[in-house]
Design a protein around this motif. Structure first.
Motif, PDB file in Angstrom:
ATOM      1  N   LEU A 136       1.943   6.519  -7.057  1.00  0.00           N
ATOM      2  CA  LEU A 136       0.916   7.473  -7.461  1.00  0.00           C
ATOM      3  C   LEU A 136       1.452   8.902  -7.414  1.00  0.00           C
ATOM      4  CD1 LEU A 136      -2.262   5.994  -5.709  1.00  0.00           C
ATOM      5  CD2 LEU A 136      -1.754   6.050  -8.167  1.00  0.00           C
ATOM      6  N   MET A 137       2.342   9.187  -6.463  1.00  0.00           N
ATOM      7  CA  MET A 137       2.960  10.511  -6.404  1.00  0.00           C
ATOM      8  C   MET A 137       3.878  10.719  -7.606  1.00  0.00           C
ATOM      9  SD  MET A 137       1.781  12.156  -3.779  1.00  0.00           S
ATOM     10  CE  MET A 137       2.958  13.379  -3.215  1.00  0.00           C
ATOM     11  N   THR A 138       4.589   9.665  -8.006  1.00  0.00           N
ATOM     12  CA  THR A 138       5.408   9.748  -9.215  1.00  0.00           C
ATOM     13  C   THR A 138       4.525  10.000 -10.433  1.00  0.00           C
ATOM     14  OG1 THR A 138       6.984   8.174  -8.257  1.00  0.00           O
ATOM     15  CG2 THR A 138       7.115   8.545 -10.623  1.00  0.00           C
ATOM     16  N   LEU A 139       3.397   9.294 -10.492  1.00  0.00           N
ATOM     17  CA  LEU A 139       2.449   9.460 -11.589  1.00  0.00           C
ATOM     18  C   LEU A 139       1.946  10.902 -11.647  1.00  0.00           C
ATOM     19  CD1 LEU A 139      -0.341   7.030 -12.631  1.00  0.00           C
ATOM     20  CD2 LEU A 139      -0.925   9.395 -12.175  1.00  0.00           C
ATOM     21  N   LEU A 189      12.762  -0.450  -1.773  1.00  0.00           N
ATOM     22  CA  LEU A 189      13.379  -1.381  -0.826  1.00  0.00           C
ATOM     23  C   LEU A 189      13.379  -0.805   0.582  1.00  0.00           C
ATOM     24  CD1 LEU A 189      15.002  -4.028  -0.421  1.00  0.00           C
ATOM     25  CD2 LEU A 189      17.071  -2.689  -0.867  1.00  0.00           C
ATOM     26  N   ALA A 190      13.696   0.483   0.688  1.00  0.00           N
ATOM     27  CA  ALA A 190      13.733   1.130   1.998  1.00  0.00           C
ATOM     28  C   ALA A 190      12.374   1.083   2.681  1.00  0.00           C
ATOM     29  CB  ALA A 190      14.205   2.580   1.846  1.00  0.00           C
ATOM     30  N   VAL A 191      11.314   1.363   1.922  1.00  0.00           N
ATOM     31  CA  VAL A 191       9.963   1.335   2.496  1.00  0.00           C
ATOM     32  C   VAL A 191       9.604  -0.080   2.940  1.00  0.00           C
ATOM     33  CG1 VAL A 191       7.513   1.660   1.991  1.00  0.00           C
ATOM     34  CG2 VAL A 191       9.177   3.333   1.177  1.00  0.00           C
ATOM     35  N   GLY A 192       9.883  -1.076   2.099  1.00  0.00           N
ATOM     36  CA  GLY A 192       9.560  -2.457   2.457  1.00  0.00           C
ATOM     37  C   GLY A 192      10.306  -2.937   3.687  1.00  0.00           C
ATOM     38  N   VAL A 193      11.595  -2.638   3.743  1.00  0.00           N
ATOM     39  CA  VAL A 193      12.405  -3.037   4.896  1.00  0.00           C
ATOM     40  C   VAL A 193      11.904  -2.363   6.162  1.00  0.00           C
ATOM     41  CG1 VAL A 193      14.695  -2.804   5.921  1.00  0.00           C
ATOM     42  CG2 VAL A 193      14.467  -3.629   3.578  1.00  0.00           C
ATOM     43  N   LEU A 234       0.826  -1.205   0.000  1.00  0.00           N
ATOM     44  CA  LEU A 234       0.000   0.000   0.000  1.00  0.00           C
ATOM     45  C   LEU A 234       0.864   1.260   0.000  1.00  0.00           C
ATOM     46  CD1 LEU A 234      -2.758  -1.065   2.569  1.00  0.00           C
ATOM     47  CD2 LEU A 234      -2.953  -0.959   0.083  1.00  0.00           C
ATOM     48  N   ALA A 235       1.928   1.232   0.784  1.00  0.00           N
ATOM     49  CA  ALA A 235       2.789   2.407   0.881  1.00  0.00           C
ATOM     50  C   ALA A 235       3.500   2.693  -0.434  1.00  0.00           C
ATOM     51  CB  ALA A 235       3.814   2.217   2.005  1.00  0.00           C
ATOM     52  N   THR A 236       3.985   1.651  -1.100  1.00  0.00           N
ATOM     53  CA  THR A 236       4.695   1.879  -2.360  1.00  0.00           C
ATOM     54  C   THR A 236       3.732   2.191  -3.504  1.00  0.00           C
ATOM     55  OG1 THR A 236       4.827  -0.542  -2.601  1.00  0.00           O
ATOM     56  CG2 THR A 236       6.792   0.605  -1.795  1.00  0.00           C
ATOM     57  N   VAL A 237       2.494   1.738  -3.410  1.00  0.00           N
ATOM     58  CA  VAL A 237       1.492   2.184  -4.383  1.00  0.00           C
ATOM     59  C   VAL A 237       1.299   3.694  -4.239  1.00  0.00           C
ATOM     60  CG1 VAL A 237      -0.968   2.151  -4.959  1.00  0.00           C
ATOM     61  CG2 VAL A 237       0.273   0.007  -4.679  1.00  0.00           C
ATOM     62  N   SER A 246       8.502   4.310 -14.315  1.00  0.00           N
ATOM     63  CA  SER A 246       9.756   4.219 -13.557  1.00  0.00           C
ATOM     64  C   SER A 246       9.496   4.065 -12.063  1.00  0.00           C
ATOM     65  CB  SER A 246      10.607   5.467 -13.808  1.00  0.00           C
ATOM     66  OG  SER A 246       9.968   6.631 -13.298  1.00  0.00           O
ATOM     67  N   GLY A 247       8.328   4.549 -11.597  1.00  0.00           N
ATOM     68  CA  GLY A 247       8.004   4.434 -10.176  1.00  0.00           C
ATOM     69  C   GLY A 247       7.435   3.081  -9.790  1.00  0.00           C
ATOM     70  N   LEU A 248       7.034   2.272 -10.781  1.00  0.00           N
ATOM     71  CA  LEU A 248       6.458   0.965 -10.464  1.00  0.00           C
ATOM     72  C   LEU A 248       7.469   0.029  -9.813  1.00  0.00           C
ATOM     73  CD1 LEU A 248       4.251   0.255 -13.617  1.00  0.00           C
ATOM     74  CD2 LEU A 248       3.466   0.741 -11.292  1.00  0.00           C
ATOM     75  N   VAL A 249       8.756   0.217 -10.109  1.00  0.00           N
ATOM     76  CA  VAL A 249       9.758  -0.664  -9.514  1.00  0.00           C
ATOM     77  C   VAL A 249       9.820  -0.490  -8.002  1.00  0.00           C
ATOM     78  CG1 VAL A 249      11.168  -0.740 -11.604  1.00  0.00           C
ATOM     79  CG2 VAL A 249      11.632   0.996  -9.875  1.00  0.00           C
ATOM     80  N   GLU A 250       9.327   0.646  -7.500  1.00  0.00           N
ATOM     81  CA  GLU A 250       9.302   0.841  -6.055  1.00  0.00           C
ATOM     82  C   GLU A 250       8.373  -0.168  -5.393  1.00  0.00           C
ATOM     83  OE1 GLU A 250       8.596   4.843  -4.857  1.00  0.00           O
ATOM     84  OE2 GLU A 250      10.284   5.649  -5.994  1.00  0.00           O
ATOM     85  N   ILE A 251       7.284  -0.528  -6.069  1.00  0.00           N
ATOM     86  CA  ILE A 251       6.366  -1.527  -5.514  1.00  0.00           C
ATOM     87  C   ILE A 251       7.068  -2.876  -5.405  1.00  0.00           C
ATOM     88  CG2 ILE A 251       4.187  -2.745  -5.860  1.00  0.00           C
ATOM     89  CD1 ILE A 251       3.138  -0.286  -7.312  1.00  0.00           C
ATOM     90  N   LEU A 252       7.789  -3.254  -6.454  1.00  0.00           N
ATOM     91  CA  LEU A 252       8.513  -4.527  -6.434  1.00  0.00           C
ATOM     92  C   LEU A 252       9.597  -4.511  -5.355  1.00  0.00           C
ATOM     93  CD1 LEU A 252       8.921  -5.096 -10.289  1.00  0.00           C
ATOM     94  CD2 LEU A 252       7.176  -6.027  -8.750  1.00  0.00           C
ATOM     95  N   GLY A 253      10.328  -3.406  -5.265  1.00  0.00           N
ATOM     96  CA  GLY A 253      11.361  -3.297  -4.231  1.00  0.00           C
ATOM     97  C   GLY A 253      10.783  -3.337  -2.837  1.00  0.00           C
ATOM     98  N   GLY A 254       9.627  -2.694  -2.655  1.00  0.00           N
ATOM     99  CA  GLY A 254       8.985  -2.696  -1.340  1.00  0.00           C
ATOM    100  C   GLY A 254       8.542  -4.082  -0.916  1.00  0.00           C
ATOM    101  N   LEU A 255       7.938  -4.822  -1.833  1.00  0.00           N
ATOM    102  CA  LEU A 255       7.500  -6.185  -1.520  1.00  0.00           C
ATOM    103  C   LEU A 255       8.694  -7.086  -1.213  1.00  0.00           C
ATOM    104  CD1 LEU A 255       4.698  -6.670  -4.201  1.00  0.00           C
ATOM    105  CD2 LEU A 255       4.403  -6.361  -1.734  1.00  0.00           C
ATOM    106  N   ALA A 256       9.765  -6.959  -1.999  1.00  0.00           N
ATOM    107  CA  ALA A 256      10.955  -7.786  -1.772  1.00  0.00           C
ATOM    108  C   ALA A 256      11.567  -7.489  -0.411  1.00  0.00           C
ATOM    109  CB  ALA A 256      11.983  -7.536  -2.888  1.00  0.00           C
TER     110      ALA A 256
END
Length: 263
Positions: free
Chosen positions: A19-22, A133-137, A12-15, A190-200
């Motif tokens: 959205l802010m990037t969008l 990644l930072a948000v997910g961690v 949710l946080a990385t979405v 380009s901001g979508l990778v943040e979602i993947l990094g957050g989940l990982a």
């Protein structure tokens, strides 16, 4: 948000950060030109937020968790920090990419025949991986401590800096001749990778609790690498050095205030 569900929280946080990037990328549809002063101040502001977030939201919790786990307070954050920077350095040398405003012969990474647009997109994607990644961690660590304030503030800060960052991607692409829709698409994708990094990041930390202080340090090191390697040189290269520097100070102070006032 429930601290015990870090994977959902990270998603949710990385979405939100995406959205802010969008929203920033959507400025390409307005009669706004990619003025160099605007881009340099936006990048400087983003650099300030990322530096502050690396310390207040990542390294400080890493130090505290190290002490709670009986480690030397400095050791896991230091090892993780260096590992994060070295990892991004390796990625930088392997994945072909091209920073906006650079000539094709200045592309970094392994040699490739990929087109300029793809190389530009990869450059921003590499930049955004550490943020997700930072948000997910951070949310993964919150599952152990029960404290959601720090990761929420981190996500808020990264989201705030993603707004001008999205514009800093889409507007130069438009200036290089891409259509409005293609410039917008590249800017927000380009901001979508943040979602993947957050989940990982959340899955890793949640699955292996002992890695938390190392992972927090890793995310901080990766973010600082991006700031020093990419953002600061770029925002200082257009001749607006004082403007970019003051913007970085404002970004740092804003993130510091958010972390201290809301935590």
């Amino acid at each position: 948000m429930n601290p015990a569900d870090p994977i959902l929280n990270a998603f949710l946080a990385t979405v939100f950060t995406w959205l802010m990037t969008l929203a920033g990328a959507a400025l390409v549809f307005l009669p706004v030109r990619a003025e160099r002063k605007l881009l340099d101040s936006s990048l400087g502001f983003a650099a300030g937020i990322m530096i502050a977030a690396s310390f207040w939201s990542l390294l400080v919790p890493a130090i505290e968790l190290s002490a709670l786990n009986g480690y030397a307070e400095w050791l896991p954050p230091a090892l993780g920090f260096l590992a994060g920077g070295l990892f991004l350095s390796g990625v930088d040398k392997i994945i072909p990419h091209l920073h906006p405003g650079c000539d094709p012969e200045d592309a970094e990474g392994l040699p490739t025949t990929w087109k300029r647009n793809r190389l530009l997109l990869l450059a921003v994607a590499i930049h955004n991986i550490p943020e997700g990644l930072a948000v997910g961690v951070a949310f993964g660590a919150a599952a152990a401590t029960g404290e959601l304030a720090a990761p929420i503030i981190l996500a808020l800060g990264i989201g705030i800096q993603n707004l001008p960052e999205g514009a800093a991607v889409s507007l130069p692409l438009r200036g290089e001749g891409l259509s409005e829709w293609r410039s917008f698409t590249y800017g927000q994708v380009s901001g979508l990778v943040e979602i993947l990094g957050g989940l990982a990041g959340a899955i890793l930390v949640y699955s292996f609790s002992w890695v938390m202080p190392y992972a927090l340090g890793f995310a901080a090191g990766a973010m600082i690498f991006v700031v020093i390697e990419d953002i600061i040189p770029e925002c200082q290269s257009g001749g607006n050095t004082d403007l970019a520097t003051v913007s970085a100070l404002l970004g740092f102070v804003l993130m510091m205030i958010l972390d201290l006032a809301l935590s």
